[in-house]
Scaffold this active site. Structure first.
Site, mmCIF file in Angstrom:
data_model
loop_
_atom_site.group_PDB
_atom_site.id
_atom_site.type_symbol
_atom_site.label_atom_id
_atom_site.label_comp_id
_atom_site.label_asym_id
_atom_site.label_seq_id
_atom_site.Cartn_x
_atom_site.Cartn_y
_atom_site.Cartn_z
ATOM 1 N N HIS A 19 18.933 0.869 -3.179
ATOM 2 C CA HIS A 19 17.529 1.154 -2.873
ATOM 3 C C HIS A 19 16.836 -0.081 -2.301
ATOM 4 O O HIS A 19 16.146 -0.015 -1.279
ATOM 5 C CB HIS A 19 16.811 1.616 -4.146
ATOM 6 N N CYS A 49 0.820 -1.213 0.000
ATOM 7 C CA CYS A 49 0.000 0.000 0.000
ATOM 8 C C CYS A 49 0.852 1.260 0.000
ATOM 9 O O CYS A 49 0.364 2.349 -0.226
ATOM 10 C CB CYS A 49 -0.978 0.004 1.170
#
Lengths: 511, 368, 282
Positions: B114, B47
């Site tokens: 990342h 989400c």
């Protein structure tokens, strides 16, 4: 905390009980800090002399003889009474939520009332099952048997049925039996106090002594003590005894001592035995008395009397009997040995004292006589040849250069400390103790559990309600209860196997 | 081979966008990617982020500008740029919007860095959160099972998961709960141990009450009771969470049985007072009682805190704990970042040797 | 050699204790693992030293076949062993190594005191102790004492944890310690399980005294203080069962009980001096 109403309510309140225990514990502690008459009377004397102000006050309170004082024994009696009162209200002991209170009879309103009763149980579960009647009963009874639940009660009316099973029912009696046993123990102690006796009879070797409570004369033929090599620690001591019953012994008018009507009576030999510390002599207690009297080897010591000492003077060794001035050959000096202290210590005030009756530090006092003059008494030590004390006028010691004599050995007349005891209460105490152990084990080691299962036919099968009670908290029982209910449901066909494993892993926890 | 990633996260994209992308579902996304010819791909869809990871040696077949060698340390080469463009295109098709500014694209060392940071929870809304590690693992697993990963992505993700665990165990980055409700649950566990035998009473039926109910249920309690002044709301809330509704007048009796009480009524004056609780406590026989007062104004009298066996936590108390935990995590942030960078270097070193080996063998092949 | 093994055991207990402090304050599971392993090795060494001591003990003929706990050293040694063993079993079962910081100090204290203060020489049993009772009575009692040491540790942890949660500002320590209710329940269970053991021990003492000296109960210092300890735990049990009291108050009582245990074990030896002090003052 609310105090229960009714008679004896004070005794039944927990606060009071705890208060009572505290006082008993506290006074017992007090008795270990203050010198007690039974153990060390001389220390009590010393204490009273030292504390003229509050010493007598303590004495009047009985604090120098705590454990036999009227108020302490009274407290014990009060505790016994308290236990009786507390448990009297619960005879027989609480069953832990009864089967069913009388008003909840199945005949009247089977469903509603019974469900309400089960709702009171801290653990509940309910489900529907396609099975009915006999099959269900069979499942349940098999389940109870497998889990070792005793089927205590079953009732059925109008198709509704109830079963109650319990496990470890014995636990119910645990608290009750423990408390009653304590009373029994105290009773045994009371019996001993009233009917029993114990006395210390110190007998010198080769001599005899009359016992106080029994018309006996005890002869000590031989007392032997052996030490561990190189130490003064005794490894073994024993007394060879002969016990005679003298029929002619009568109580003196003042009721305290015996006096011999016939001093030449030898009496009837009751027993002859060599006793050791853990091996007493057991004799019948005589007519009208239950139990037996035992003579124990409690202690021993040197009382200060001795047969002789060996004094080494230069090359010679002189044997000197007690209190017999003996001439030193080749001189005009006579040596007298008059006192023996078995375990010499210098007491406050520089006095000579003994701190034990065992021969830990034997010291003998010598006086040298020469042409009518006497030297000051000199103390010589068996274990310390270089040490010597001279005793002054009022018994004050001072160091003195050792004379050219050495105390080689001492032959003390030993006494054997025999304990004659009669404890008719002991078997009672023993029974009480065993009861206490059984009761406590049962109370703390058994886990009592009870399960109610109610079934009523409905729909295409039956509705089942279950409730449980445990003598332990939810931590110990909740998981077990859940497991039991799941198993029952599976057996009754209300839960499939897959559901069961899902439930086991917590996925269906709020089913 | 080179790792390329394109994605968006809570830092740049709106909730609506993220939700739209999350709604598609990872298997569907993977299928569509496969249909377009992508061979290696991992989709990380939560989400809070949507990211696509791929390896440039696995371009859609048929498109391999020959001779261009990519090394992990080099800047984005033609292949990387082209790959990123195609990924962006794919994402725009997926959500039906232009994504230009919102998406970030990384390749090579940057991309690996990342992923490591994400896995360690350093890129999350709540620093050091544990959930993301599981989500990364799940994303990787799905791709692997569908055969959408090759050697490079396998190595990368396995390493990323390792780094995630490493950072969490070696630093304090994930200690301490960071939401009021989870702090409350944790405290409850410190009072009662396992909550599976606890009974919870919720007073009130508003939004806060609902949230608390949700969180406590995750703690798997034995029994949940709801009591509200207006019966209907209470019943509605109870039904929602499979709880029992209780009449408002009846709640004081329940205080004897329940272990945890969450007070979030709108009452102007305290409803749980010392006077009310006093007699209750003696019949509780010393069992602990945990009162969580999340109402404003307060539902529980302050003096209740002094009663024995009662533990009172207000919303301020809980927030304070949360803040403390969050700042502790922030303190750990620097250390965690260093750790991630160390791991990145280690990983790249190994990869370099692998790459040079591959280069050598391929060079060897070419010579033959 | 026996002393060597014992000193090793004492040292290992100390290391284990230090690790347990570290484990309490940090989060490294490794410390818990090591403290457990080291404790196990320490226990092993201790048992070995005990066996060796017993063999030497039996070289004196009067000592066969009794256990060598007639000296302060022997008693302290057994006590340390019992504390460590009870911890190993009880806390091990419940995976509560975290309580090591509260319990292991007692094992270290007992074994350390033995090494530093007590005379390890083997001596012959005095005649009063030459009975099979010496193999059971002291052991039973000291096992109960060791368990109460454990209960003390658990109680201390409970007090700390309760204070932590009650303060509304719990520190990191709060999250390391077990739950309040769990600690309370554990404290109770230890006392409940070992209270009958204490009772048996006291009763055994009485029966032995009856067989040796002719009286079941003489109110001498050691007996009396064992009884006082018993009373304190009786108070604890009544508070819990009939008084409905739990938590802090009961912990105080259980700690008082343990203080009484210490006095029973150590303090009574100084009582005769105390007697002397009291009677010669003035």
């Amino acid at each position: 905390m609310t105090v229960p109403k009714g008679t004896f309510s004070l005794f039944r309140s927990v606060r009071f009980n705890i208060f009572l225990f505290s006082i008993l514990a506290g006074s017992s502690a007090l008795g270990t800090f203050l010198p007690q008459v039974g153990e060390a009377p001389e220390k009590v004397e010393a204490f009273l002399l030292a504390h003229t102000a509050w010493g007598p006050v303590l004495n009047s309170l009985g604090l120098f003889n705590v454990y036999h004082s009227f108020w302490f024994m009274g407290l014990l009696g009060l505790m016994a009474f308290d236990i009786v009162v507390c448990k009297l209200y619960k005879t027989p002991p609480d069953a832990g939520l009864n089967h069913l209170p009388p008003e909840f009879s199945v005949q009247e309103k089977p469903d509603a009332r019974l469900e309400a009763v089960l709702d009171l149980k801290p653990y509940r579960s309910q489900w529907k099952t396609p099975q009915t009647g006999k099959a269900l009963e069979h499942v349940l009874l098999g389940f109870f048997e497998k889990r070792r639940y005793h089927l205590e009660y079953s009732q059925s009316s109008g198709g509704v049925r109830l079963w109650v099973g319990t496990r470890h029912r014995m636990q119910r009696w645990g608290s009750y039996v423990s408390h009653v046993s304590l009373v029994v123990v105290l009773l045994g102690a009371l019996i001993k106090t009233i009917f029993g006796f114990e006395e210390m009879v110190p007998v010198l070797e080769g001599g005899s002594k009359l016992a106080e409570h029994m018309p006996w004369e005890i002869y000590l033929d031989r007392f032997e003590v052996s030490y561990y090599p190189g130490t003064m620690t005794p490894s073994r001591f024993s007394s060879a005894l002969r016990v005679y019953e003298k029929a002619s012994l009568k109580r003196a008018p003042d009721g305290k001592d015996w006096y011999e009507e016939d001093p030449f009576e030898e009496g009837r030999l009751l027993a002859q035995k060599t006793i050791l510390v853990n091996d007493p002599l057991v004799l019948p207690a005589g007519p009208g008395k239950l139990g037996r009297v035992k003579i124990y080897q409690a202690s021993w010591g040197a009382g200060g009397m001795f047969r002789s000492v060996m004094l080494k003077i230069g090359e010679r060794t002189l044997e000197i009997p007690q209190r017999t001035p003996t001439l030193v050959p080749g001189t005009a000096i006579r040596v007298e040995a008059d006192m023996l202290l078995p375990s010499f210590v210098v007491a406050p005030g520089n006095r000579a004292e003994t701190d034990s009756l065992e021969l830990k530090n034997p010291a003998v006092r010598f006086i040298f006589h020469h042409q009518g003059n006497k030297t000051s008494p000199l103390w010589l030590f068996k274990n310390w040849p270089e040490l010597c004390f001279a005793e002054g006028e009022n018994g004050v010691l001072r160091h003195a250069p050792p004379p050219p004599f050495r105390l080689a050995s001492v032959e003390p007349i030993l006494f054997s400390g025999l304990q004659v005891g009669y404890d008719p209460g002991f078997p009672v105490v023993l029974v009480g103790s065993l009861g206490l152990l059984v009761g406590l084990s049962s109370l703390f080691y058994l886990h009592r559990r009870r399960v109610w299962v109610l079934m009523k036919p409905g729909g295409s099968g039956s509705a089942v309600l279950a409730g449980a009670w445990s003598s332990r908290g939810p931590r110990d029982f909740q998981k077990e209860f859940d497991g039991m209910m799941t198993e029952l449901k599976v057996h009754m066909g209300s839960l499939s196997e897959t559901d069961r494993s899902r439930k086991k892993h917590g996925e269906l926890n709020r089913v | 081979m080179n790792i390329v990633l394109a994605g968006l996260s809570h830092k740049s994209a709106s909730v609506a966008l993220r939700e739209a992308l999350a709604a598609v579902g990872v298997p569907t996304v993977l299928e569509r990617l496969a249909a377009e010819g992508w061979e290696e791909m991992v989709v990380l869809s939560t989400c809070n982020r949507f990211e696509l990871y791929t390896s440039t040696l696995a371009l859609p077949s048929g498109e391999d500008p020959a001779g261009t060698r990519n090394s992990v340390q080099g800047a984005a080469t033609y292949n990387d740029v082209e790959t990123m463009r195609q990924l962006l295109e794919f994402m725009e098709n997926l959500c039906g919007q232009s994504l230009g500014q919102v998406v970030y694209q990384k390749s090579g060392q940057e991309a690996i860095h990342h992923l490591f940071s994400v896995s360690a929870g350093l890129d999350s809304l709540v620093v050091g959160e544990a959930e993301i590690l599981g989500q990364v693992k799940q994303a990787y697993e799905i791709s692997r099972q569908m055969g959408r990963t090759g050697k490079s992505l396998n190595t990368l993700f396995q390493r990323a998961l390792y780094v995630g665990k490493l950072v969490r165990s070696h630093t304090g980055i994930s200690t301490g709960q960071t939401s009021v409700a989870s702090v409350a649950v944790q405290l409850a566990q410190k009072i009662f141990g396992s909550l599976s035998e606890s009974q919870v009473l919720i007073l009130g039926a508003g939004k806060m009450a609902e949230l608390s109910a949700k969180h406590l249920l995750s703690g798997n309690v034995k029994r949940l009771l709801v009591s509200n002044r207006t019966r209907e709301k209470g019943v509605a809330l109870a039904q929602k969470f499979d709880a029992e509704a209780v009449r408002w007048e009846a709640f004081p009796q329940l205080l004897e049985q329940v272990d945890i009480v969450i007070a979030s009524t709108g009452s102007a004056r305290p409803i749980l007072t010392s006077q009310l609780l006093g007699p209750v406590l003696s019949s509780r026989r010393g069992r602990s009682l945990f009162l969580i007062d999340i109402a404003m104004p307060r539902d529980v009298e302050e003096s209740v805190c002094r009663l024995e066996h009662v533990y009172l936590y207000t919303l301020e108390d809980l927030k304070e704990i949360v803040e403390e935990n969050v700042s502790k995590r922030r303190e750990e942030f620097a250390g965690a970042r260093v750790l991630v960078e160390e791991e990145l270097l280690k990983f790249c070193e190994r990869d370099k040797t692998r790459v040079s080996y591959v280069e050598k063998t391929q060079a060897g092949d070419a010579r033959i | 050699m026996e002393i060597g093994f014992f000193k090793t055991a004492a040292a290992l207990y100390t290391v284990s204790m230090v690790l347990s402090f570290g484990y309490l304050l940090s989060k490294k599971e490794r410390l818990s693992f090591w403290l457990w392993k080291i404790l196990s090795v320490g226990l092993f060494c201790h048992v070995v030293s005990f066996i060796l001591r017993t063999r030497t003990f039996w070289q004196i003929p009067e000592n066969r076949y009794f256990l060598p706990i007639n000296t302060f050293f022997g008693a302290l040694s057994y006590l340390a062993l019992a504390v460590a063993l009870v911890f190993w079993v009880v806390e091990g079962r419940h995976r509560l190594n975290i309580l090591g910081a509260f319990v292991l100090p007692w094992a270290c204290l007992a074994s350390g005191a033995a090494v530093v203060f007590a005379d390890p020489a083997i001596s012959g049993l005095v005649p009063a102790l030459q009975s099979y009772w010496i193999n059971i009575h002291p052991m039973v009692l000291m096992t109960a004492y060791a368990a109460f040491a454990n209960a003390f540790g658990v109680g201390l942890a409970l007090l700390i944890q309760e204070h932590q949660v009650k303060s509304r500002k719990p520190s990191l320590l709060c999250y390391r310690l077990p739950a309040i209710e769990d600690l309370d329940q554990l404290n109770y269970r230890i006392i409940a399980v070992f209270f009958p053991v204490l009772t048996i021990g006291i009763i055994m003492g009485g029966v032995w005294a009856y067989n040796a000296w002719g009286r079941f109960w003489g109110w001498d210092a050691k007996e009396t203080w064992a009884l006082i300890t018993w009373f304190v735990y009786v108070i604890y049990l009544h508070m819990r069962f009939f008084g409905g009291v739990r938590g802090r108050k009961t912990v105080y009582v259980s700690m008082l009980g343990f203080a009484s245990v210490i006095f029973t074990f150590v303090g009574v030896n100084y009582l005769s001096e105390l007697h002397g002090y009291l009677s010669s003052k003035g």
